[in-house]
Scaffold this active site. Structure first.
Site, PDB file in Angstrom:
ATOM      1  N   SER A 173       0.848  -1.190   0.000  1.00 34.16           N
ATOM      2  CA  SER A 173       0.000   0.000   0.000  1.00 34.16           C
ATOM      3  C   SER A 173       0.883   1.240   0.000  1.00 34.16           C
ATOM      4  O   SER A 173       1.988   1.242   0.556  1.00 34.16           O
ATOM      5  CB  SER A 173      -0.919   0.005   1.230  1.00 34.16           C
ATOM      6  OG  SER A 173      -1.615   1.213   1.311  1.00 34.16           O
ATOM      7  N   ASP A 174       0.374   2.327  -0.613  1.00 32.29           N
ATOM      8  CA  ASP A 174       1.153   3.563  -0.668  1.00 32.29           C
ATOM      9  C   ASP A 174       0.965   4.415   0.570  1.00 32.29           C
ATOM     10  O   ASP A 174       1.636   5.419   0.744  1.00 32.29           O
ATOM     11  CB  ASP A 174       0.773   4.366  -1.921  1.00 32.29           C
ATOM     12  CG  ASP A 174      -0.697   4.748  -1.925  1.00 32.29           C
ATOM     13  OD1 ASP A 174      -1.455   4.110  -1.192  1.00 32.29           O
ATOM     14  OD2 ASP A 174      -1.060   5.676  -2.661  1.00 32.29           O
ATOM     15  N   LYS A 175       0.028   4.072   1.445  1.00 32.82           N
ATOM     16  CA  LYS A 175      -0.166   4.849   2.670  1.00 32.82           C
ATOM     17  C   LYS A 175      -0.785   3.949   3.733  1.00 32.82           C
ATOM     18  O   LYS A 175      -1.531   3.029   3.439  1.00 32.82           O
ATOM     19  CB  LYS A 175      -1.060   6.058   2.415  1.00 32.82           C
ATOM     20  CG  LYS A 175      -2.415   5.735   1.814  1.00 32.82           C
ATOM     21  CD  LYS A 175      -3.214   6.996   1.573  1.00 32.82           C
ATOM     22  CE  LYS A 175      -4.562   6.677   0.964  1.00 32.82           C
ATOM     23  NZ  LYS A 175      -5.374   7.883   0.746  1.00 32.82           N
ATOM     24  N   THR A 178      -4.757   3.277   4.364  1.00 32.76           N
ATOM     25  CA  THR A 178      -5.517   2.297   3.594  1.00 32.76           C
ATOM     26  C   THR A 178      -5.741   1.021   4.395  1.00 32.76           C
ATOM     27  O   THR A 178      -6.755   0.354   4.236  1.00 32.76           O
ATOM     28  CB  THR A 178      -4.769   1.962   2.290  1.00 32.76           C
ATOM     29  OG1 THR A 178      -4.456   3.173   1.608  1.00 32.76           O
ATOM     30  CG2 THR A 178      -5.604   1.083   1.387  1.00 32.76           C
TER      31      THR A 178
END
Length: 442
Positions: A173-175, A178
């Protein structure tokens, strides 16, 4: 007589497709950017169909079986056409012309197509769909995936890729938001240089472990499982009303209860961010309860007696990533004057504090102890904010408020409007007095 109200439409008033508007009796709306040729509509794509590897494999195998069936039918029809004269018992000897041979070929092809139709497993698709349907029901009935707080079981919106779920080992995940609950908990705070609140975060435990120490959370299991897991024997359970710094604590909780954009929606807090909601919940828990707002006023219920206090909100300077703070200019209850309440990042608020001669609470000792507490909170992985205030003379407050209203209504020149609002914000957000610091666990 008709009354003309001049107002501007900004991106803040824009309701995008799928938005819902609540808590209003009526609205005046303007439809803009509508139709199939707008940017949003042109960029909209149909959601792609997702299929599992099992389904893709079945599709490929089905095509292969169909091709094999066609080849077998073709070979069989050719053989029948060649030896049709010898098969008198089939009554295919209708003639020797080309047309007769073609009719025999077509008849043989259709015959073999009917004979070999069982090669295509049509029922396999029905079986797969039934299996996926019951797999989805098993997910919805799984108690391990049931969220009791909201009485929310798992919901299988699509069962096309059930068999893929069991093969998931890693999620990238990019953050972090999430994959986390994104729940903010008010955990600690500092007022007048004094730290309040107990408890240890996971980051704090890890840091202590690296130092060779072991930290134990002093809060009871009952407190940890409650909706407001804050505990400090000096101030919890309304004990803060008897604290030596009760006035400073009262001012701190008042800033929490007033300096925000939260609204009440059906008795529940509706906030723009989880941080704001956590701060208002903290004020409520300490007896400074946010009771609602109108377009001009904000109401608090104070203490066990729920004494009503109404604050007239003159202006709100919204938070943004450049300013890193928000401010609210209010008229205090019972016409006791005007005050500016501000909250924001310590890197910004510390620069806006006034001298001790102007703001008595800004003594070097208080600022130093508050700064140390911010460092401690940061080492525990807590999100921090500084709270500040400034009492403003009536004439200055009303004059500035009028200027700010005029600046918000500047039309046709967005750049000049933003520059004017920024300048007016800096004009009033000065010589602030430090109220305290908050620490929220994410």
């Amino acid at each position: 007589s008709e009354m003309c109200i001049r107002d501007r439409i900004t991106p803040a008033q824009m309701l995008y497709r799928g938005s819902s508007l609540r808590k209003v009796a009526w609205v005046v709306g303007v439809c803009v950017f509508t139709g199939p040729e707008t940017k949003v509509a042109m960029n909209a794509r149909k959601p792609p169909h997702k299929s599992s590897r099992v389904e893709s494999l079945v599709n490929y195998l089905l095509i292969a079986v169909l091709l094999l069936q066609l080849v077998m039918c073709l070979v069989g029809a050719i053989i029948v056409t060649i030896i049709s004269d010898d098969m008198w018992y089939l009554n295919t000897t209708t003639g020797t012309s080309t047309l007769d041979k073609i009719l025999v070929f077509l008849q043989g092809f259709v015959t073999f197509l009917i004979l070999f139709n069982n090669l295509i497993p049509i029922s396999l698709y029905v079986t797969l769909e039934l299996i996926r349907f019951f797999q989805g029901k098993m997910m919805e009935w799984d108690l391990c995936m049931y969220y009791a707080k909201k009485d929310m079981p798992a919901s299988a919106k699509s069962t096309d890729i059930n068999e893929e779920l069991g093969q998931v080992s890693y999620i990238f995940s990019d953050k972090t938001g999430t994959l986390t609950m994104n729940v903010m908990t008010f955990m600690k705070f500092t007022v007048f240089g004094e730290k309040f609140g107990t408890g240890v975060t996971e980051i704090g435990k890890s840091a202590a472990k690296r130092r060779g120490e072991e930290l134990v959370d002093e809060r009871s299991e009952e407190v940890l499982q409650s909706e407001f897991p804050f505990y400090d024997s000096r101030i919890s359970d309304d004990a803060w009303w008897k604290h030596d710094n009760v006035n400073a604590l009262r001012e701190f909780f008042t800033v929490l209860g007033v300096c925000h954009t939260v609204v009440l929606d059906g008795g529940k807090l509706a906030a723009e961010s989880p941080d704001e909601e956590a701060l208002v919940k903290a004020a409520n828990a300490f007896g400074i309860e946010f009771a609602g707002r109108t377009s001009e006023t904000l109401t608090l219920h104070v203490g066990a007696a729920r004494v009503e206090e109404k604050y007239r909100v003159l202006q709100t300077i919204a938070f943004d990533s450049d300013r890193k703070r928000m401010s609210v200019l209010v008229q205090l209850p019972k016409n006791k004057g005007y005050a500016l309440y501000t909250k924001g990042a310590d890197s910004v608020i510390l620069k806006l504090l006034g001298d001790v001669s102007i703001a008595p609470g800004n003594t070097p000792d208080v600022i130093e102890r508050t700064s140390r507490s911010l460092d401690d909170y940061g080492s525990e992985g807590l999100r921090t904010l500084l709270l500040a205030k400034r009492l403003i003379p009536e004439r200055e407050a009303l004059t500035w408020s009028a200027k700010f209203s005029d600046a918000k209504n500047i039309l046709g020149d967005e750049k000049r409007r933003e520059e004017t609002l920024l300048r007016l914000g800096l004009e009033i957000e000065r010589d602030l007095e430090l109220v305290g610091a908050t620490a929220i666990e994410d």
